[in-house]
Design a protein around this motif. Sequence first.
Motif, PDB file in Angstrom:
ATOM      1  N   ARG A 198       0.835  -1.197   0.000  1.00  0.00           N
ATOM      2  CA  ARG A 198       0.000   0.000   0.000  1.00  0.00           C
ATOM      3  C   ARG A 198       0.876   1.255   0.000  1.00  0.00           C
ATOM      4  O   ARG A 198       2.093   1.165   0.014  1.00  0.00           O
TER       5      ARG A 198
ATOM      6  N   ASP B 127     -12.252   7.678   6.835  1.00  0.00           N
ATOM      7  CA  ASP B 127     -13.484   8.138   6.178  1.00  0.00           C
ATOM      8  C   ASP B 127     -14.704   7.966   7.078  1.00  0.00           C
ATOM      9  O   ASP B 127     -15.837   8.064   6.622  1.00  0.00           O
TER      10      ASP B 127
ATOM     11  N   ASN C 276     -12.311   3.092   2.375  1.00  0.00           N
ATOM     12  CA  ASN C 276     -12.805   2.279   1.263  1.00  0.00           C
ATOM     13  C   ASN C 276     -12.283   2.737  -0.087  1.00  0.00           C
ATOM     14  O   ASN C 276     -12.525   2.097  -1.088  1.00  0.00           O
ATOM     15  N   ARG C 277     -11.590   3.858  -0.120  1.00  0.00           N
ATOM     16  CA  ARG C 277     -11.050   4.339  -1.396  1.00  0.00           C
ATOM     17  C   ARG C 277      -9.528   4.504  -1.278  1.00  0.00           C
ATOM     18  O   ARG C 277      -8.986   4.695  -0.188  1.00  0.00           O
ATOM     19  N   VAL C 278      -8.870   4.418  -2.439  1.00  0.00           N
ATOM     20  CA  VAL C 278      -7.410   4.530  -2.484  1.00  0.00           C
ATOM     21  C   VAL C 278      -7.006   5.996  -2.323  1.00  0.00           C
ATOM     22  O   VAL C 278      -7.608   6.889  -2.932  1.00  0.00           O
TER      23      VAL C 278
ATOM     24  N   LYS D 147      -5.014   9.013  -3.273  1.00  0.00           N
ATOM     25  CA  LYS D 147      -4.254   9.446  -4.450  1.00  0.00           C
ATOM     26  C   LYS D 147      -3.942  10.939  -4.404  1.00  0.00           C
ATOM     27  O   LYS D 147      -3.481  11.506  -5.379  1.00  0.00           O
TER      28      LYS D 147
ATOM     29  N   THR E 100      -6.687   0.096   2.201  1.00  0.00           N
ATOM     30  CA  THR E 100      -8.131   0.020   1.960  1.00  0.00           C
ATOM     31  C   THR E 100      -8.798  -1.234   2.518  1.00  0.00           C
ATOM     32  O   THR E 100      -9.985  -1.426   2.283  1.00  0.00           O
TER      33      THR E 100
ATOM     34  N   SER F 209       1.223   7.389  -2.093  1.00  0.00           N
ATOM     35  CA  SER F 209      -0.185   7.770  -1.848  1.00  0.00           C
ATOM     36  C   SER F 209      -0.545   9.065  -2.577  1.00  0.00           C
ATOM     37  O   SER F 209      -1.327   9.873  -2.065  1.00  0.00           O
TER      38      SER F 209
ATOM     39  N   ASP G 181      -0.901  11.016  -6.824  1.00  0.00           N
ATOM     40  CA  ASP G 181      -1.346  10.653  -8.172  1.00  0.00           C
ATOM     41  C   ASP G 181      -0.188  10.293  -9.093  1.00  0.00           C
ATOM     42  O   ASP G 181      -0.402   9.992 -10.269  1.00  0.00           O
TER      43      ASP G 181
END
Length: 324
Positions: A17, A53, A169-171, A173, A192, A213, A215
């Motif tokens: 990750r 989150d 629940n989301r990556v 970026k 995640t 972590s 883009d």
Amino acid sequence: MLRTFPHIRFGLMVGVRGGAPNPHPQDAKEDIRLGDVVVSGPRGSHGGVIQYDRGKETDDDFDIQSHLNKPPGILLKAVNMLQSDHGFKRDKTKEYMADVNAKAEMLPDFGDCHFPGRGQDRLFKADNRHVNVEGRQDCSACDLRQTVRRRDRQSDEPVVHLGLIASANRVMKSAQHREKLRKAWNVSCFETEAAGLMNDFPFIVIRGICDHSDDHKNKAWQPYAAVAAAAYAKDLLRIIQPSEVQKAPRAADVTNLEPEAPKDPKTAGDDVSRTEKNGNHSETTGKLSHHGGYCFLGEAKLDNVDKALASDRDAFREDLRRLM
Ligand SMILES: [Zn+2]
């Protein structure tokens, strides 16, 4: 899964990750680099994993209110012992990684899991965005002048960091969001899957760091980071004595399992047949179905699980008989 294998004591969540780099002015080992390993450990009032989150909006911020229990004592003790071994160069993580590379060279389809080279570890400034080029997954069009200067390390061996892991629940970026959470919560890694586990399931998260972590992420470091995390996990199991495992409480006893729904006698037995058909453990594990693939037992060879987790062949075979 805990109902199917009631002798399980704990789980290891192992994989790759994103990291939360923190360039240190003096100590290059403090900074999380690609290929390093982050292990979830208690920080203040948090057990080692927070769900970033889940919480509530405040006037000027977002207050995270969800965190998972800290890893069980047997794992924390082993992690601390292994950190000491790393300090004295008595650990076997490097040896296990070399084993994988040697075997991979004999298997042409295995892929390249060698160290990609420190020159391939580029940390871009948080406000710099990735420039996408059709058909390419690297940063060949990005402005390398916008990378952060970091102190050289004397060794390319993975550094193990004990820290807080942020799960959602989301990556992740966004470098700016990453920085906000790192500074506010001292987060070391974003992932995640841990957030999907039950709060009281005794486990620890071990993540090889394959991107920053942001883009600019790509898959170049994933094989090496995966091997680093797996080697660390194997080394951790080496440290734990079978007698300690036997004394540890069973995960099923410390986890608040919801009552099992009665099975329809017409469909009883279908679970195992589905597993054989599509190889997906998740369909056999009832309430914990979507977590099964992430748990150590779901991924490991049974021989290793027998030695490492059950430490009691009769007990483990009893679990297997129940499954079959
Ligand atoms: Zn880029």
